[in-house]
Design an enzyme around this catalytic site. Structure first.
Site, PDB file in Angstrom:
ATOM      1  N   HIS A 195       3.218   6.987  -6.888  1.00  0.00           N
ATOM      2  CA  HIS A 195       2.487   8.200  -7.251  1.00  0.00           C
ATOM      3  C   HIS A 195       3.429   9.409  -7.206  1.00  0.00           C
ATOM      4  CE1 HIS A 195      -1.674  10.378  -6.676  1.00  0.00           C
ATOM      5  NE2 HIS A 195      -1.133  10.617  -7.853  1.00  0.00           N
ATOM      6  N   HIS A 220       0.827  -1.213   0.000  1.00  0.00           N
ATOM      7  CA  HIS A 220       0.000   0.000   0.000  1.00  0.00           C
ATOM      8  C   HIS A 220       0.857   1.258   0.000  1.00  0.00           C
ATOM      9  CE1 HIS A 220      -3.520   2.521   1.269  1.00  0.00           C
ATOM     10  NE2 HIS A 220      -2.544   3.233   1.820  1.00  0.00           N
ATOM     11  N   GLU A 221       1.777   1.335   0.934  1.00  0.00           N
ATOM     12  CA  GLU A 221       2.593   2.548   1.030  1.00  0.00           C
ATOM     13  C   GLU A 221       3.464   2.746  -0.208  1.00  0.00           C
ATOM     14  OE1 GLU A 221       2.026   4.829   3.115  1.00  0.00           O
ATOM     15  OE2 GLU A 221       0.622   3.631   4.287  1.00  0.00           O
TER      16      GLU A 221
END
Length: 669
Positions: free
Chosen positions: A465, A458-459
């Site tokens: 991004h 997730h991180e």
């Protein structure tokens, strides 16, 4: 020694030389940087020549580089390695930053100068910069009368001071809540490695012996899934649940006061509540739309949770208690689906997960490669740094991973940027991931739970991004997107954690080299809906609580925060005795010290996009370069250079459908 922050760092990618920077350096550089930027903007505001896009909006983006690099470095080191010396200056740093923000955005001459620009012919990212900058100024109070601006400055200063106090007490309370046990018998169910880690934690905390179970930020503590004694589980659960409610580390009253002041500030800015104010800058169309979605999800989620509770109670013949839920739920999963989640930890060794899992997925999708750089200075010995290259070998940026818990680190997991990928400034991105995995004993491997495994992926979705930013202007780069969109790319990246072709590469037993047993992934998939009732209800409880606090109206005061919290959950149709919220007011860092005030709904809002995107990847080749390039170019690289929902439509070819989320969460029908 000269202050290293006063000049651009000579290190690769302008990485700050953290070991050389002391607390006084941050204060000095921030003070000088604020003064320098105000001087630059005063010249901009009083320029007598015709206002152009370049001499106003672009000049604003270029201004204040000393302050910008100082605050980005400081905001990374403080939560990751908040020493006593750094904590001592935090109130002054936050006050300086807040006052400086007000000095810019409440400057009538500067705002008037921006309004002089004829932006009608601008297109693309230039037009977006004008739109977002003017919106930010209006949201910050640029159009208020002088007396109202002074009142706003006072409110902002008070909220900032309370946030700093909340942060300090939260960290102290997190450390203080750790539970010490004298005997290993109390911790029956933990494997040898976990016991060794707990013994090392006890010694590090100053105990002469025994075992220390440290806390992570949410209510639920991962260790509860493994511990066999209900009395032990209860001690740990109650220590977690009661954080911030009393004693020297009490935070619940601070959170309540912050919510009250935010309501007063929202009214001053022309909004009914802080939630209305916050939603004005998000992708959600309105506060009413958010409330409608949460209200629609709560009954089905709670019904599923109660069904799960009935099953757990029937399995043992006794009512389920919150501290027993994780342990009993794991037992049912073993019986029903032949899945022992805790027993899978030896297959999820952190280094292997990073290199052959997280990084391998990024290489497969985007062609990027990673080279570790142990020669670069770091803020703490636990931090690791990798140089990231594009498929053609060109530099993409730096990634640092700081995975282990320690007393100086805030709880939870997060991503930050030290440098944005903004071509205007000639920058390449430097991004960080922080987790709070219990540190292994010296020489022992770090083994992950399934939840920790998901969090690592997730991180890193956030990191991608930031790394892929192709923006011109720093304020629009990378993860500088609306709060209810920022979680979307990271949630998508979770899908690769159990993607078969990838899992078979990294899920290898750390001692025997044995591959993950055949059929485990299929069993995990079959069991995926089990426990979703609890998980969704737990999350919705936190989202409802956040909106309740930030739906106060001006002048409304909360005399009993604990009663307010309970009433808000009950009025939403939740059952906090059965399923406590993921975060309570006393340790809700996201909303009282993390920028998510009235925004915790973002996770479920973003998950609509996420679940729909997972379907797209499955339809378009899965872990493939062609699919990855589309996702990178149309969405990840775009940042906030255009409306994020426009980017989503460009990527997906349509608006998102909610059905994949309802099916994933067991809420369909």
């Amino acid at each position: 020694m000269p202050n290293p922050l006063l000049e651009r760092s000579p290190l690769p990618y302008e990485l700050p030389d953290f070991p050389l920077i002391g607390p006084a350096d941050y204060l000095q550089a921030a003070t000088l940087g604020a003064r320098e930027q105000l001087t630059e903007l005063a010249l901009l505001a009083t320029d007598a020549s015709p206002a152009t896009f370049e001499t106003t909006f672009v000049a604003l983006e270029r201004s204040g580089q000393l302050l910008r690099r100082t605050l980005m470095a400081y905001s990374n080191v403080l939560p990751s390695h908040g020493t006593a010396e750094l904590l001592d200056i935090d109130a002054r740093m936050q006050a300086l930053s807040n006052a400086h923000h007000d000095a810019i955005h409440l400057d009538g001459d500067l705002y008037a100068r921006l309004l002089q620009v004829d932006a009608s012919a601008l297109r693309g990212e230039d037009a977006r910069l004008v739109e977002q900058t003017l919106r930010d100024f209006r949201q910050a109070g640029a159009e208020l009368q002088p007396a109202a601006k002074e009142a706003l400055r006072s409110l902002n200063a008070s909220i900032t001071e309370l946030s700093s106090t909340y942060s300090r007490r939260l960290l102290a309370g997190l450390n203080d809540a750790a539970v010490h046990f004298d005997s290993a018998a109390d911790l029956a169910g933990l494997d040898a490695a976990a016991l060794e880690n707990a013994a090392a934690a006890a010694l590090a905390a100053g105990y002469e012996g025994g075992y220390l179970i440290t806390m992570i930020l949410p209510t639920a503590q991962p260790v509860l899934e493994q511990l066999e004694l209900s009395a032990t589980r209860r001690r740990i659960f109650e220590a977690s649940l009661n954080r911030g409610t009393a004693g020297e580390h009490k935070t619940i009253d601070i959170g309540a006061r912050m919510a009250e002041l935010r309501a007063d500030r929202a009214a001053l800015l022309g909004y009914a509540t802080h939630a209305d104010y916050a939603l004005a800058a998000q992708t959600a169309p309105s506060l009413a739309a958010v409330r409608e979605r949460l209200a629609a999800l709560v009954p089905a989620a709670l019904a599923n949770a109660r069904t799960e509770a009935d099953i757990l109670s029937a399995a043992t013949g006794s009512p389920i208690r919150p501290w027993d839920w994780a342990f009993r739920s794991a037992a049912v999963a073993r019986d029903r689906y032949a899945v022992d989640r805790a027993a899978l930890r030896p297959w999820f060794e952190l280094d292997k997960v990073i290199t052959d899992g997280v990084f391998a997925a990024a290489t497969g999708l985007y062609g990027i490669t990673f080279t570790e750089r142990p020669d670069l200075p770091v803020m703490h010995p636990d931090v690791r740094t990798w140089e990231v290259a594009n498929v053609d070998g060109s530099a993409l940026g730096l990634f640092t991973g700081d995975y282990f818990a320690r007393p100086t680190k805030a709880g939870g997991a997060w991503m930050n940027s030290i440098r944005d990928g903004a071509s205007l400034l000639g920058e390449l991105p430097v991004v960080t991931n922080n987790l709070n995995i219990p540190a292994p004993a010296p020489g022992a491997p770090a083994l992950l739970s399934l939840d920790e495994l998901t969090t690592v992926f997730h991180e890193f979705g956030h990191a991608l991004h930031g790394l892929f930013s192709a923006a011109t202007y720093p304020s629009l780069a990378g993860t500088n997107v609306p709060r209810d969109f920022v979680e979307y790319p990271s949630q998508v990246n979770e899908m690769w954690a159990t993607w078969p072709e990838l899992a078979h590469r990294y899920a290898v037993h750390h001692e025997t080299g044995e591959a993950l047993p055949e059929g485990i992934l299929e069993k995990l998939d079959a069991a995926s809906l089990w426990g979703e009732g609890f998980a969704t209800t737990e999350y919705l409880g936190a989202a409802v609580l956040d909106l309740a606090w930030h739906s106060l109206t001006t002048g409304q005061r909360v005399e009993d925060p604990l009663s307010f919290e309970r009433d808000a959950l009950l009025e939403a149709g939740l059952d906090p005795e059965l399923v406590p919220p993921r975060y309570r007011t006393g340790y809700f860092k996201h909303v009282f010290d993390g920028g998510y005030a009235a925004g915790y709904y973002s996770y479920i809002w973003s998950e609509v996009l996420d679940a729909d995107t997972v379907e797209w990847f499955k339809e378009n080749g899965g872990l493939s370069r062609s699919a990855g390039e589309v996702f990178r170019n149309e969405l990840l690289a775009r940042g906030n250079t255009r409306d994020p929902l426009e980017s989503y439509r460009a990527f997906r070819g349509r608006d998102a459908r909610i059905e994949p989320l309802l099916e994933r969460r067991g809420l369909k029908g």
